[in-house]
Design a protein around this motif. Structure first.
Motif, PDB file in Angstrom:
ATOM      1  N   UNK A  55       0.826  -1.199   0.000  1.00  0.00           N
ATOM      2  CA  UNK A  55       0.000   0.000   0.000  1.00  0.00           C
ATOM      3  C   UNK A  55       0.868   1.260   0.000  1.00  0.00           C
ATOM      4  N   UNK A  56       1.882   1.281   0.864  1.00  0.00           N
ATOM      5  CA  UNK A  56       2.734   2.461   0.931  1.00  0.00           C
ATOM      6  C   UNK A  56       3.554   2.610  -0.355  1.00  0.00           C
ATOM      7  N   UNK A  57       3.961   1.499  -0.931  1.00  0.00           N
ATOM      8  CA  UNK A  57       4.694   1.545  -2.192  1.00  0.00           C
ATOM      9  C   UNK A  57       3.849   2.115  -3.314  1.00  0.00           C
ATOM     10  N   UNK A  58       2.593   1.661  -3.407  1.00  0.00           N
ATOM     11  CA  UNK A  58       1.691   2.183  -4.435  1.00  0.00           C
ATOM     12  C   UNK A  58       1.425   3.668  -4.231  1.00  0.00           C
ATOM     13  N   UNK A  59       1.216   4.055  -2.973  1.00  0.00           N
ATOM     14  CA  UNK A  59       0.960   5.469  -2.687  1.00  0.00           C
ATOM     15  C   UNK A  59       2.151   6.320  -3.122  1.00  0.00           C
ATOM     16  N   UNK A  60       3.370   5.850  -2.866  1.00  0.00           N
ATOM     17  CA  UNK A  60       4.569   6.592  -3.270  1.00  0.00           C
ATOM     18  C   UNK A  60       4.636   6.725  -4.785  1.00  0.00           C
ATOM     19  N   UNK A  61       4.356   5.622  -5.485  1.00  0.00           N
ATOM     20  CA  UNK A  61       4.387   5.649  -6.950  1.00  0.00           C
ATOM     21  C   UNK A  61       3.373   6.663  -7.489  1.00  0.00           C
ATOM     22  N   UNK A  62       2.172   6.682  -6.913  1.00  0.00           N
ATOM     23  CA  UNK A  62       1.142   7.603  -7.388  1.00  0.00           C
ATOM     24  C   UNK A  62       1.489   9.056  -7.065  1.00  0.00           C
ATOM     25  N   UNK A  63       2.165   9.285  -5.942  1.00  0.00           N
ATOM     26  CA  UNK A  63       2.595  10.641  -5.617  1.00  0.00           C
ATOM     27  C   UNK A  63       3.632  11.125  -6.637  1.00  0.00           C
ATOM     28  N   UNK A  64       4.582  10.254  -6.959  1.00  0.00           N
ATOM     29  CA  UNK A  64       5.591  10.605  -7.964  1.00  0.00           C
ATOM     30  C   UNK A  64       4.919  10.879  -9.311  1.00  0.00           C
ATOM     31  N   UNK A  65       3.933  10.031  -9.655  1.00  0.00           N
ATOM     32  CA  UNK A  65       3.207  10.238 -10.908  1.00  0.00           C
ATOM     33  C   UNK A  65       2.473  11.574 -10.896  1.00  0.00           C
ATOM     34  N   UNK A  66       1.884  11.929  -9.762  1.00  0.00           N
ATOM     35  CA  UNK A  66       1.169  13.191  -9.650  1.00  0.00           C
ATOM     36  C   UNK A  66       2.092  14.376  -9.922  1.00  0.00           C
ATOM     37  N   UNK A  67       3.280  14.308  -9.343  1.00  0.00           N
ATOM     38  CA  UNK A  67       4.248  15.386  -9.558  1.00  0.00           C
ATOM     39  C   UNK A  67       4.655  15.447 -11.026  1.00  0.00           C
ATOM     40  N   UNK A  68       4.922  14.276 -11.622  1.00  0.00           N
ATOM     41  CA  UNK A  68       5.333  14.245 -13.024  1.00  0.00           C
ATOM     42  C   UNK A  68       4.267  14.778 -13.959  1.00  0.00           C
ATOM     43  N   UNK A  69       3.033  14.363 -13.746  1.00  0.00           N
ATOM     44  CA  UNK A  69       1.931  14.833 -14.597  1.00  0.00           C
ATOM     45  C   UNK A  69       1.716  16.339 -14.425  1.00  0.00           C
ATOM     46  N   UNK A  70       1.871  16.824 -13.196  1.00  0.00           N
ATOM     47  CA  UNK A  70       1.707  18.263 -12.949  1.00  0.00           C
ATOM     48  C   UNK A  70       2.735  19.069 -13.733  1.00  0.00           C
ATOM     49  N   UNK A  71       3.951  18.555 -13.789  1.00  0.00           N
ATOM     50  CA  UNK A  71       4.989  19.253 -14.553  1.00  0.00           C
ATOM     51  C   UNK A  71       4.686  19.227 -16.047  1.00  0.00           C
ATOM     52  N   UNK A  72       4.192  18.101 -16.534  1.00  0.00           N
ATOM     53  CA  UNK A  72       3.901  17.983 -17.960  1.00  0.00           C
ATOM     54  C   UNK A  72       2.733  18.858 -18.391  1.00  0.00           C
ATOM     55  N   UNK A  73       1.772  19.048 -17.481  1.00  0.00           N
ATOM     56  CA  UNK A  73       0.549  19.775 -17.828  1.00  0.00           C
ATOM     57  C   UNK A  73       0.509  21.194 -17.261  1.00  0.00           C
ATOM     58  N   UNK A  74       1.649  21.701 -16.837  1.00  0.00           N
ATOM     59  CA  UNK A  74       1.635  23.019 -16.214  1.00  0.00           C
ATOM     60  C   UNK A  74       1.207  24.133 -17.173  1.00  0.00           C
ATOM     61  N   UNK A  75       1.338  23.894 -18.458  1.00  0.00           N
ATOM     62  CA  UNK A  75       0.898  24.897 -19.440  1.00  0.00           C
ATOM     63  C   UNK A  75      -0.542  24.680 -19.902  1.00  0.00           C
ATOM     64  N   UNK A  76      -1.184  23.686 -19.320  1.00  0.00           N
ATOM     65  CA  UNK A  76      -2.587  23.395 -19.665  1.00  0.00           C
ATOM     66  C   UNK A  76      -3.394  23.328 -18.366  1.00  0.00           C
ATOM     67  N   UNK A  77      -3.760  24.448 -17.822  1.00  0.00           N
ATOM     68  CA  UNK A  77      -4.384  24.490 -16.484  1.00  0.00           C
ATOM     69  C   UNK A  77      -5.651  23.660 -16.349  1.00  0.00           C
ATOM     70  N   UNK A  78      -6.500  23.613 -17.395  1.00  0.00           N
ATOM     71  CA  UNK A  78      -7.736  22.835 -17.285  1.00  0.00           C
ATOM     72  C   UNK A  78      -7.432  21.343 -17.139  1.00  0.00           C
ATOM     73  N   UNK A  79      -6.584  20.841 -18.033  1.00  0.00           N
ATOM     74  CA  UNK A  79      -6.201  19.429 -17.953  1.00  0.00           C
ATOM     75  C   UNK A  79      -5.454  19.139 -16.661  1.00  0.00           C
ATOM     76  N   UNK A  80      -4.620  20.091 -16.265  1.00  0.00           N
ATOM     77  CA  UNK A  80      -3.858  19.917 -15.023  1.00  0.00           C
ATOM     78  C   UNK A  80      -4.788  19.760 -13.830  1.00  0.00           C
ATOM     79  N   UNK A  81      -5.843  20.577 -13.784  1.00  0.00           N
ATOM     80  CA  UNK A  81      -6.781  20.513 -12.663  1.00  0.00           C
ATOM     81  C   UNK A  81      -7.499  19.170 -12.619  1.00  0.00           C
ATOM     82  N   UNK A  82      -7.942  18.696 -13.797  1.00  0.00           N
ATOM     83  CA  UNK A  82      -8.644  17.408 -13.857  1.00  0.00           C
ATOM     84  C   UNK A  82      -7.717  16.269 -13.433  1.00  0.00           C
ATOM     85  N   UNK A  83      -6.497  16.259 -13.975  1.00  0.00           N
ATOM     86  CA  UNK A  83      -5.540  15.201 -13.650  1.00  0.00           C
ATOM     87  C   UNK A  83      -5.160  15.238 -12.177  1.00  0.00           C
ATOM     88  N   UNK A  84      -5.029  16.440 -11.615  1.00  0.00           N
ATOM     89  CA  UNK A  84      -4.645  16.570 -10.211  1.00  0.00           C
ATOM     90  C   UNK A  84      -5.715  15.997  -9.289  1.00  0.00           C
TER      91      UNK A  84
END
Length: 227
Positions: A55-84
């Protein structure tokens, strides 16, 4: 027929919403270090330890993914909000599942054994209906793993944690289990996991023997001596 189907659909939605609320509430109980449904004098039988690392391993992976997706979508605020929103919900879901398992352990009382699978399912087994209980470590080989889904087959209920069960309870008479969406089934064999499986087996055996002894005394009409 349509009205009946609508009623069933409504009941399923209510059950899913109740389950959603329970695992969310479990996060609060987890932080507060409280347990749900463990009355004074009852014995808690924890089972969450087996899935903690996953459980803790999966949570860590998803947190890292959240950060990565936020960086990729920082120029697309609408998509960024939905993904976040979706990523945060996923992290909470993983942690909530673990929190529900921690705060809702199996419970051994004076008259019954409450077997639980986090906020998904619970089954109350009268001690008088238990024919035998034994340590029985089994790994599921059907490709299912994780927190367990309450799989039932031919009168058998399996509540696997991290793909394994370690305690088997055989019943003298069937008991009814209600699934997450409301379907009712009867079972005669229940398999579940406990972190201290051998200790759990010993405790359940002792409680069953105490119930049988009390019943035997009552049937003979002998006075019960306190202590």
């Amino acid at each position: 027929m349509s009205a009946r189907n609508d009623a069933r659909f409504g009941e399923r939605v209510r059950r899913l919403l109740r389950h959603e609320g329970q695992w969310l509430a479990s996060l609060v109980w987890w932080v507060a270090r409280r347990r749900v449904g463990v009355p004074e004098g009852a014995r808690a039988l924890p089972y969450a330890g087996a899935q903690a690392a996953m459980s803790y391993g999966l949570a860590f992976v998803f947190v890292v993914e959240t950060v990565g997706v936020s960086l990729l979508l920082q120029d697309h605020p609408e998509l960024h909000a939905v993904a976040l929103v979706g990523d945060i919900y996923t992290v909470l879901l993983v942690l909530g599942s673990q929190a529900a398992a921690v705060t809702r352990p199996h419970v051994l009382g004076a008259e019954d054994l409450l077997v639980r699978n986090g906020a998904r399912m619970e089954l109350r087994i009268p001690l008088a209906s238990i024919a035998s209980v034994r340590y029985d470590l089994r790994s599921r080989q059907d490709g299912h793993s994780g927190a367990g889904d309450g799989r039932q087959d031919a009168g058998r209920l399996e509540l696997a944690i991290a793909g394994q069960t370690s305690v088997t309870v055989e019943l003298t008479e069937p008991v009814v289990v209600v699934r997450l969406l409301g379907r009712r089934e009867t079972v005669r064999t229940v398999r579940f996991h406990a972190d201290d499986a051998r200790g759990a087996v010993g405790a359940v055996r002792g409680a069953v023997e105490a119930v049988r002894a009390a019943r035997s005394v009552a049937e003979r009409g002998e006075p019960v001596t306190p202590g």
